[in-house]
Design an enzyme around this catalytic site. Sequence first.
Site, PDB file in Angstrom:
ATOM      1  N   VAL A  12      83.408  49.545  41.701  1.00  0.00           N
ATOM      2  CA  VAL A  12      84.305  50.705  41.827  1.00  0.00           C
ATOM      3  C   VAL A  12      83.838  51.895  40.993  1.00  0.00           C
ATOM      4  O   VAL A  12      83.815  53.031  41.486  1.00  0.00           O
ATOM      5  CB  VAL A  12      85.741  50.367  41.339  1.00  0.00           C
ATOM      6  CG1 VAL A  12      86.748  51.185  42.095  1.00  0.00           C
ATOM      7  CG2 VAL A  12      86.024  48.902  41.402  1.00  0.00           C
ATOM      8  N   SER A 128      84.943  57.485  30.177  1.00  0.00           N
ATOM      9  CA  SER A 128      86.342  57.070  30.167  1.00  0.00           C
ATOM     10  C   SER A 128      87.112  57.736  31.295  1.00  0.00           C
ATOM     11  O   SER A 128      86.804  58.850  31.690  1.00  0.00           O
ATOM     12  CB  SER A 128      87.000  57.421  28.839  1.00  0.00           C
ATOM     13  OG  SER A 128      88.364  57.047  28.880  1.00  0.00           O
ATOM     14  N   GLY A 130      88.673  55.464  33.829  1.00  0.00           N
ATOM     15  CA  GLY A 130      88.921  54.472  34.879  1.00  0.00           C
ATOM     16  C   GLY A 130      88.371  54.939  36.221  1.00  0.00           C
ATOM     17  O   GLY A 130      87.585  55.882  36.300  1.00  0.00           O
ATOM     18  N   LYS A 182      82.579  56.059  22.330  1.00  0.00           N
ATOM     19  CA  LYS A 182      83.424  55.488  23.398  1.00  0.00           C
ATOM     20  C   LYS A 182      84.165  54.255  22.878  1.00  0.00           C
ATOM     21  O   LYS A 182      85.331  54.030  23.206  1.00  0.00           O
ATOM     22  CB  LYS A 182      82.575  55.137  24.630  1.00  0.00           C
ATOM     23  CG  LYS A 182      83.355  54.392  25.730  1.00  0.00           C
ATOM     24  CD  LYS A 182      84.517  55.214  26.238  1.00  0.00           C
ATOM     25  CE  LYS A 182      85.426  54.648  27.287  1.00  0.00           C
ATOM     26  NZ  LYS A 182      85.545  53.290  27.623  1.00  0.00           N
ATOM     27  N   HIS A 185      86.970  55.414  20.851  1.00  0.00           N
ATOM     28  CA  HIS A 185      87.988  55.896  21.801  1.00  0.00           C
ATOM     29  C   HIS A 185      88.874  54.731  22.240  1.00  0.00           C
ATOM     30  O   HIS A 185      90.097  54.829  22.270  1.00  0.00           O
ATOM     31  CB  HIS A 185      87.315  56.547  23.017  1.00  0.00           C
ATOM     32  CG  HIS A 185      88.226  56.759  24.193  1.00  0.00           C
ATOM     33  ND1 HIS A 185      88.600  55.731  25.036  1.00  0.00           N
ATOM     34  CD2 HIS A 185      88.863  57.867  24.653  1.00  0.00           C
ATOM     35  CE1 HIS A 185      89.420  56.204  25.959  1.00  0.00           C
ATOM     36  NE2 HIS A 185      89.588  57.496  25.753  1.00  0.00           N
ATOM     37  N   ASN A 186      88.254  53.626  22.573  1.00  0.00           N
ATOM     38  CA  ASN A 186      89.034  52.478  23.031  1.00  0.00           C
ATOM     39  C   ASN A 186      89.854  51.861  21.901  1.00  0.00           C
ATOM     40  O   ASN A 186      90.972  51.408  22.138  1.00  0.00           O
ATOM     41  CB  ASN A 186      88.127  51.440  23.679  1.00  0.00           C
ATOM     42  CG  ASN A 186      87.736  51.833  25.097  1.00  0.00           C
ATOM     43  OD1 ASN A 186      87.703  53.012  25.425  1.00  0.00           O
ATOM     44  ND2 ASN A 186      87.441  50.865  25.936  1.00  0.00           N
ATOM     45  N   GLU A 189      92.694  53.977  21.650  1.00  0.00           N
ATOM     46  CA  GLU A 189      93.519  53.669  22.837  1.00  0.00           C
ATOM     47  C   GLU A 189      94.414  52.444  22.556  1.00  0.00           C
ATOM     48  O   GLU A 189      95.610  52.454  22.854  1.00  0.00           O
ATOM     49  CB  GLU A 189      92.574  53.409  24.015  1.00  0.00           C
ATOM     50  CG  GLU A 189      93.189  52.907  25.300  1.00  0.00           C
ATOM     51  CD  GLU A 189      92.094  52.615  26.366  1.00  0.00           C
ATOM     52  OE1 GLU A 189      91.263  53.500  26.643  1.00  0.00           O
ATOM     53  OE2 GLU A 189      92.067  51.486  26.893  1.00  0.00           O
ATOM     54  N   TYR A 190      93.832  51.410  21.964  1.00  0.00           N
ATOM     55  CA  TYR A 190      94.618  50.212  21.627  1.00  0.00           C
ATOM     56  C   TYR A 190      95.759  50.579  20.675  1.00  0.00           C
ATOM     57  O   TYR A 190      96.892  50.123  20.834  1.00  0.00           O
ATOM     58  CB  TYR A 190      93.745  49.149  20.942  1.00  0.00           C
ATOM     59  CG  TYR A 190      92.917  48.258  21.839  1.00  0.00           C
ATOM     60  CD1 TYR A 190      92.287  48.735  22.969  1.00  0.00           C
ATOM     61  CD2 TYR A 190      92.753  46.906  21.522  1.00  0.00           C
ATOM     62  CE1 TYR A 190      91.507  47.910  23.761  1.00  0.00           C
ATOM     63  CE2 TYR A 190      91.981  46.060  22.309  1.00  0.00           C
ATOM     64  CZ  TYR A 190      91.355  46.573  23.433  1.00  0.00           C
ATOM     65  OH  TYR A 190      90.583  45.753  24.212  1.00  0.00           O
ATOM     66  N   ARG A 287      97.668  42.122  20.134  1.00  0.00           N
ATOM     67  CA  ARG A 287      97.338  41.569  21.461  1.00  0.00           C
ATOM     68  C   ARG A 287      96.981  40.094  21.316  1.00  0.00           C
ATOM     69  O   ARG A 287      97.407  39.258  22.115  1.00  0.00           O
ATOM     70  CB  ARG A 287      96.149  42.307  22.081  1.00  0.00           C
ATOM     71  CG  ARG A 287      96.469  43.729  22.493  1.00  0.00           C
ATOM     72  CD  ARG A 287      95.365  44.261  23.408  1.00  0.00           C
ATOM     73  NE  ARG A 287      95.542  45.681  23.673  1.00  0.00           N
ATOM     74  CZ  ARG A 287      94.853  46.354  24.592  1.00  0.00           C
ATOM     75  NH1 ARG A 287      93.931  45.743  25.319  1.00  0.00           N
ATOM     76  NH2 ARG A 287      95.067  47.637  24.786  1.00  0.00           N
ATOM     77  N   HIS A 452      82.144  39.765 -12.476  1.00  0.00           N
ATOM     78  CA  HIS A 452      81.646  40.719 -11.463  1.00  0.00           C
ATOM     79  C   HIS A 452      81.579  42.153 -11.982  1.00  0.00           C
ATOM     80  O   HIS A 452      81.101  43.024 -11.274  1.00  0.00           O
ATOM     81  CB  HIS A 452      82.503  40.637 -10.207  1.00  0.00           C
ATOM     82  CG  HIS A 452      82.372  39.328  -9.494  1.00  0.00           C
ATOM     83  ND1 HIS A 452      81.159  38.851  -9.054  1.00  0.00           N
ATOM     84  CD2 HIS A 452      83.289  38.370  -9.193  1.00  0.00           C
ATOM     85  CE1 HIS A 452      81.342  37.670  -8.474  1.00  0.00           C
ATOM     86  NE2 HIS A 452      82.632  37.350  -8.564  1.00  0.00           N
TER      87      HIS A 452
END
Length: 477
Positions: A12, A128, A130, A182, A185-186, A189-190, A287, A452
């Site tokens: 697609v 991006s 879709g 990108k 970006h995702n 988006e999440y 998620r 440390h």
Amino acid sequence: ASASIGVTGLGVMGRNLARNFARNGYTVAVHNRSAGRTRALVDEFGHEGSFVPAETAEEFVAALARPRRLMIMVQAGAATDAVIDEFAPLLENGDMIIDGGNAHFADTRRREAALRERGLHFVGAGISGGEEGALNGPSIMPGGSAESYAVLGPMFESISAKVDGEPCATHIGTDGAGHFVKMVHNGIEYADMQLIAEAYDLLRQVAGYSPAEIADVFRTWNEGRLGSYLVEITAEVLAHTDPHTGGAFVDIVDDAAGQKGTGRWTVQTALDLASPVTAIAQATFARAASGQSDLRAAYRGLPGGTTPPLSRTEAARFTAQVEHALYASKVIAYDQGWKMILDAAAEYGWKIDLGSVARIWRGGCIIRASFLDRIRAAYATDPDLVSLLAEDGFAQEISDAQVPWREIVASAARRGIPVPAFSAALSHYDTLRADRLPAALLQGQRDYFGAHTYRRTDREGSFHTHWSQPDRPETTA
Ligand code: 6PG
């Protein structure tokens, strides 16, 4: 050889991008592993522009004008390497391979280096928007050499979305910079999606609104500063009625969220960069948690808070508070993503113009929003902004959100409603604005059990305290 670009992989996304190029006047060579798809594309959409169907790899390459521009639109991962291996031997010095899939930026860096050795340009381009965006105008984030962008840039810009006449495509930086951006970006988006989902949950469970009423709330918010594609589609999803049950669609969907993995990559990469993208991480873990059905079964029914119902007036007031909390948390989530890009640029030697990233995300992509124009403007005023909160306008909005933002997170905790992204955003804000952090205590603990060492605020150098010998003076490491 007449085609200005070739697209191989006619799923697609590939098919729609090929049509988009053709509709914009480019002659497009099209190729697919199974030739049926190539024929179908030309049969169905051949009238839209000039296509050159190719059955074999050799035919495909021969159809391309030089320097050849060959775009790969296959499943990210092994398939991409296989296609590169198939075509690279057929190409010549100066030709360009473009990977328009959601590749991991580390793979893109590796492929770019290997193909550069062979005299070829490799351009990892984040795309991006879709299916719909691919056809009518996506947001395009190409990496690779400046030389390749000089050739490809005008083509990308012509097929991209436009906002105020400006194309949503720009050269992000060298090698894997485009796919990196990108990926972030995702990640954003999440976070954006999770924050919206938490706002919905609060309006449902605390304000007691129905999905249809909440759809109206989101429609109203979409007219204001939260105006965005994600808020717009949220209203549509909430207003949707399930044809089988006649009830709200959102009530019939299994509440386990999927992910293809780009959010997870963002979080994994952020850990390597020591970049605190906590709202993005919480969104990604939310998620994951939603899909842990056995764990959820074990916890289900355990005690939580109480949820006395709100009156209609209180619910309206609460809704206004949620808007503030959502907006403030969104600013923080974006700020986290922005800083992660800066951290990566420093690590990988990319020169990324953050204002341009905001500019090309205003249209075409999934997180497109009026908000991004605010970010673009902030960078136009000060290209060296370290944080969005260093800009007066955002700082003022965050300041105005203080009472409602805290009220919402506190009331969610009292009522036992999970708001992982809202609270991560608020904690991030409180962490970074603090004068002193308990990290000083962590340093003491580390020095105690592992020698440390620590630095002091009043003297240069590294120090160690001899914890079991109280009389021995602190030593300089
Ligand atoms: C885009 C989208 C797109 C996609 C992702 C996220 O920018 O067009 O981000 O790349 O929808 O695959 O999907 P998941 O939610 O499955 O990770």
